[in-house]
Design a protein around this motif. Structure first.
Motif, short mmCIF file in Angstrom:
data_model
loop_
_atom_site.label_atom_id
_atom_site.label_comp_id
_atom_site.label_asym_id
_atom_site.label_seq_id
_atom_site.Cartn_x
_atom_site.Cartn_y
_atom_site.Cartn_z
N LYS A 104 -15.98 20.64 -23.86
CA LYS A 104 -17.13 21.11 -24.61
C LYS A 104 -16.73 21.39 -26.07
O LYS A 104 -15.55 21.44 -26.41
CB LYS A 104 -17.69 22.38 -23.98
N GLN A 105 -17.73 21.66 -26.88
CA GLN A 105 -17.47 21.94 -28.29
C GLN A 105 -16.59 23.17 -28.47
O GLN A 105 -15.81 23.25 -29.42
CB GLN A 105 -18.80 22.14 -29.03
N THR A 108 -13.74 24.26 -23.88
CA THR A 108 -13.71 24.34 -22.42
C THR A 108 -13.61 22.94 -21.83
O THR A 108 -14.40 22.06 -22.16
CB THR A 108 -14.98 25.04 -21.89
N TYR A 110 -13.91 20.06 -19.07
CA TYR A 110 -14.63 19.67 -17.86
C TYR A 110 -13.61 19.32 -16.77
O TYR A 110 -12.57 18.75 -17.05
CB TYR A 110 -15.53 18.46 -18.11
N VAL A 159 -23.25 13.26 -20.52
CA VAL A 159 -22.65 13.93 -21.68
C VAL A 159 -22.36 12.88 -22.75
O VAL A 159 -21.83 11.81 -22.46
CB VAL A 159 -21.36 14.69 -21.28
#
Length: 686
Positions: A104-105, A108, A110, A159
């Protein structure tokens, strides 16, 4: 442009299904293929999620399961499209090489457990993907059933942002190649604002979390261009291998999703584009405004796929209600709707079509994403409907192959404004509103339209074939694009623009000149003032010449005429700008440019259609109700044309045929007032 492989079309229209032999006991396979054949199916797609079947552990490859499944398909006369299985890296891979995981930006990571949990730029992932694709290509390159390859599955689905360490590193390399030095980067990103100037490349990243979650807009635009380039590079990695190892088999992939320039991907990597068509999404996410088109709106999506590849494959056609266990709740297609959606896809350019899926999964996330067969595997109405379609296409589908959708009107889009408008709410949301208004108006007046993406390679020849171009809100307007549009108008075309046009350059920075920037001279106007219509404010009335009073929407550009050739066609009739021009027509060369100072509603689009004198190409031979879509396909250079009439209404509708017409599906002659059943389709040679 990628060298082309084998032509993907055959002498007949290929109908088929997505099939997953690895998910079913092998004693079902032969009965499945037999029943497919009885329905008129002749193509299956397999293996796009089967990496651990082919490579159960690193470096050990096994082909026995799919050898048996593909050999059996061949015995039943089935063509096979093989998916490269890179959309779902196996657990052994993500456990050993966690750097392949996306993030994630906020950083975090995945984890393994769904799909599309990887990034495109980790060197080890690209290496392992290249190896599995090479192994599969070498193994199946000469199999008589295997005709083509689908790269991965739905690139950028689920995504479409990528913030792994590998992505940050490759982004810097991408920027160095694009800008050459930090001075040019700082200029393009306006980095002097808020003291963002970079003095070393190690300081440069993809956007990261900011206090108000509003990153540098120019950086964010480049970021999306990078995401697209990464996906295309990943696809090209695979297509290059397939070209070399299996040169007699064609290459495609299925899309189209966000932050991906599908046009460039088509040019660089593919022989044909494939689209996944799920019109029932529109029942849970209807189009904007009043009187939503619902499943008919999917024709707009199909027109975008058609711009990538004028004839295309529908790799996944909706065959039942869709739903994951945790999201997406759809009603079941009513009797006849699956057939309607099938011909909707064909009407818009599909020359091969596969249903998703042959049998509904009994396990996993997609147990509610229903296919043709239910869990019980017994006959049902969807199977019966598929058999009807199979018989029809076996009889007449070959006539349609290679015919092209016909339109004199195009709605213009471009990737830069699409991506910039995700962050920039001063123009981004307007485009969806206006395209929806225009598409509803054109559809309900039976005027076929294309979606056309403006790109750096677009030429006057690409545009001049259209009588009318609608470019609702192109805030980013490079001078080269403005010059191209000016030549289009001067050559006899009609261009329609809406508010917030032409005030940004290719970096997303604003021109230091009156709106609409490089379009001002073409339109014969300048914007003297403007306002967003606030949530508690009333949209202004707009008085049109001829007596109509319509309401503006969302935004107001207050215009000032600057050219003697310009004429005011509508003025604001309320608020502090009452009496000021709202719609101006400017004659330029042989053509006309219109500038409208608001977002387009269906009513405003209808008024402009009347002003331009646009009429349906069916007007000479039929009177069509609003609920029936008209689409026309024709062979290039031939007078032979095929008109599709698709009734999206849940009730019977009447069509008046002014001259006798023969329906190729039923082989009956239609003349006078004819009742068209709910979800019924006619295909007429005109």
């Amino acid at each position: 442009m990628a060298p082309k492989g084998r032509d993907w079309r055959t002498e007949q229209f290929r109908l088929g299904a997505c099939y997953y032999p690895e998910q079913w006991p092998d004693n079902l396979w032969e009965d499945d293929y037999r029943r497919m054949k009885e329905l008129g199916f002749s193509v299956v797609r397999v293996a796009e999620f089967a990496w651990s079947i082919f490579e159960p552990e690193e470096g050990r490859f096994e082909f026995a399961l799919f050898d048996r499944a593909i050999d059996l398909a061949h015995r039943y006369g089935m063509l096979v499209i093989l998916g490269t299985p890179t959309a779902t890296p196996p657990a052994w891979l993500t456990a050993k090489y966690p750097e392949v995981l996306n993030a994630k930006q906020d950083g975090t990571v995945y984890q393994h457990g769904q799909r599309r949990h990887f990034n495109y730029n980790a060197p080890i992932y690209r290496e392992l993907c290249a190896r599995i694709v090479t192994q599969m290509a070498e193994h199946y390159k000469d199999h008589p059933a295997v005709v083509g390859w689908q790269i991965d599955n739905e690139l950028n689905c689920e995504v479409n942002t990528f913030y792994s360490k590998a992505d940050h590193a490759v982004f810097r390399v991408w920027l160095q190649e694009k800008y050459g030095n930090l001075h040019a980067l700082n200029q393009a990103w306006g980095a002097v604002f808020w003291n963002q100037t970079y003095s070393d490349w190690s300081q440069v990243h993809l956007t990261r979390l900011t206090p108000s979650n509003s990153p540098n807009p120019h950086q964010a635009l480049d970021e999306k261009r990078f995401f697209s380039g990464s996906a295309i590079s990943f696809a090209k990695l695979q297509s290059d291998i397939l070209r070399e190892k299996a040169p007699n088999q064609w290459v495609t992939t299925n899309g189209m999703f966000g932050h991906l320039d599908s046009h460039r991907m088509m040019e660089d990597t593919l022989d044909v584009f494939a689209y996944d068509s799920y019109p029932n999404f529109s029942t849970i996410s209807p189009d904007q405004g009043e009187r939503p088109l619902l499943d008919r709106k999917w024709s707009l999506n199909l027109s975008a796929a058609r711009d990538v590849s004028p004839n295309f494959i529908v790799m996944e056609q909706q065959a039942g209600p869709g739903g994951w266990v945790n999201r997406i709740e759809m009603p079941s297609p009513k009797p006849g709707q699956m057939r309607l959606w099938t011909y909707q896809s064909i009407a818009h350019g599909a020359d091969m079509l596969l249903y998703f899926r042959w049998r509904t999964a009994t396990m996993g996330t997609e147990i509610y994403w229903h296919g043709l067969n239910d869990y019980h595997n017994r006959p049902n109405r969807r199977i019966e409907e598929a058999g009807r379609i199979g018989g029809e296409l076996k009889r007449m589908g070959g006539q349609l192959l290679g015919t092209m959708y016909q339109a004199e009107v195009a709605i213009l889009k471009d990737y830069d404004n699409e991506w910039d408008g995700e962050l920039d709410v001063w123009h981004g949301p307007l485009t969806g509103k206006s395209i929806s208004g225009w598409f509803k108006a054109l559809q309900r007046r039976h005027i076929p339209s294309d979606t056309k993406y403006i790109r750096s390679s677009t030429t006057l020849k690409d545009l001049i074939k259209y009588r009318v171009l609608i470019y609702p809100h192109p805030a980013i307007m490079p001078e080269s694009t403005a010059e191209l549009l000016q030549r289009y108008v001067e050559s006899g075309g009609t261009l329609i623009l809406g508010c917030r046009s032409g005030y940004k350059d290719a970096t997303g920075q604003c021109y230091m000149q009156p709106f609409p920037g490089p379009l001002a001279d073409l339109c014969g106007i300048e914007v003297e003032d403007f306002t967003l219509i606030g949530p508690l404010q009333q949209a202004p009335d707009i008085h049109w010449e001829g007596g109509n009073t319509l309401q503006g929407d969302a935004f107001v550009d207050i215009l000032r005429v600057t050219s003697n050739s310009a004429e005011v066609l509508a003025s604001y009739a309320s608020d502090y700008y009452a009496g000021k021009p709202a719609l101006v027509r400017n004659m330029r060369g042989k053509g006309t440019a219109y500038y409208y100072g608001s977002a387009f509603t269906e009513a405003a689009a209808c008024a402009l259609i009347a002003e331009m004198g646009l009429i349906s190409p069916a007007a000479k031979w039929a009177e069509l109700p609003e609920d029936v879509e008209l689409a026309i396909r024709a062979h290039e250079g031939s007078d032979k044309r095929y008109a599709f009439l698709l009734n999206y209404a849940h009730e019977e509708r009447s069509v008046t045929f002014l001259t006798p017409q023969r329906d190729l599906l039923t082989e009956t002659v239609l003349h006078g007032v004819c009742a068209i059943k709910p979800f019924e389709v006619c295909v007429i040679e005109i």
